[in-house]
Design an enzyme around this catalytic site. Structure first.
Site: not given
Length: 208
Positions: A136, A134, A122, A131
């Site tokens: 989260d 990712d 990344r 990307r």
């Protein structure tokens, strides 16, 4: 009753016991480690190998349209003119969610997620850019937390169909600690459902 301060966690004893967390995963760029589907699956294996992190449940994978700066602006999100003009058409994402248990604090878990993104190539160049990976942190038990580097619950999770649909598979009864709604209810009609149009991947689907 007073609402807990958004600047303080509900739990004051992070790390003492194992905590249940929800994360979101996404990828729309291939790398030398594989295509997007291979990368998100490998990321889960990688995370599960980290001490004090245990994978509990994984959703199905979804193919979704990329949300670029221009699209985000059309949804009334806070997007600058520079971000909007920099965003270009991107490949579809592969998205999913997972539940994990950890004795790491929220900030330590965030560090693990960022290091995992870096491990899979990344590069943070633009907010709405494509990307390789990712990750989260969406939820950490019923924690409400806001620091300069981390906000829990994730501040945009309730706007994102590509988060809510897979999250509802693995945690339908989890109650959002701020709005009080279950994930299943939030996933019923997300505001960007018609934009990103998540579609479950089938075993026969080819991912590039």
């Amino acid at each position: 009753t007073n609402h807990p301060s958004k600047y303080m966690p509900i739990h004051a004893n992070f790390g003492a016991t194992s905590s249940l967390c929800a994360i979101a995963l996404g990828s729309n760029l291939s790398s030398n480690l594989g295509n997007s589907e291979e990368i998100v699956k490998a990321a889960l294996v990688y995370l599960d190998s980290i001490p004090r992190v245990e994978m509990v449940k994984i959703s199905q994978w979804y193919r979704t349209k990329a949300i670029t700066g221009t699209i985000a602006r059309s949804l009334d999100r806070k997007v600058t003119e520079i971000e909007a003009t920099e965003a270009t058409e991107q490949p579809d994402y592969i998205n999913g969610c997972a539940l994990l248990r950890t004795s790491l604090t929220p900030s330590s878990l965030l560090s693990v997620l960022l290091a995992t993104e870096a491990h899979f190539g990344r590069e943070r160049r633009e907010r709405w850019g494509a990307r390789t990976l990712d990750l989260d942190l969406l939820l950490y038990e019923d924690c409400i937390l806001e620091t300069p580097s981390l906000t829990i619950p994730h501040p945009r999770m309730c706007d994102r169909a590509f988060v809510l649909l897979p999250l509802a598979e693995v945690a339908p009864d989890w109650i959002h600690p701020i709005n009080g709604c279950t994930i299943a209810l939030l996933a019923f009609d997300p505001p960007d459902l018609h934009i990103c149009a998540p579609q479950k991947l089938r075993a026969t689907d080819a991912v590039k």
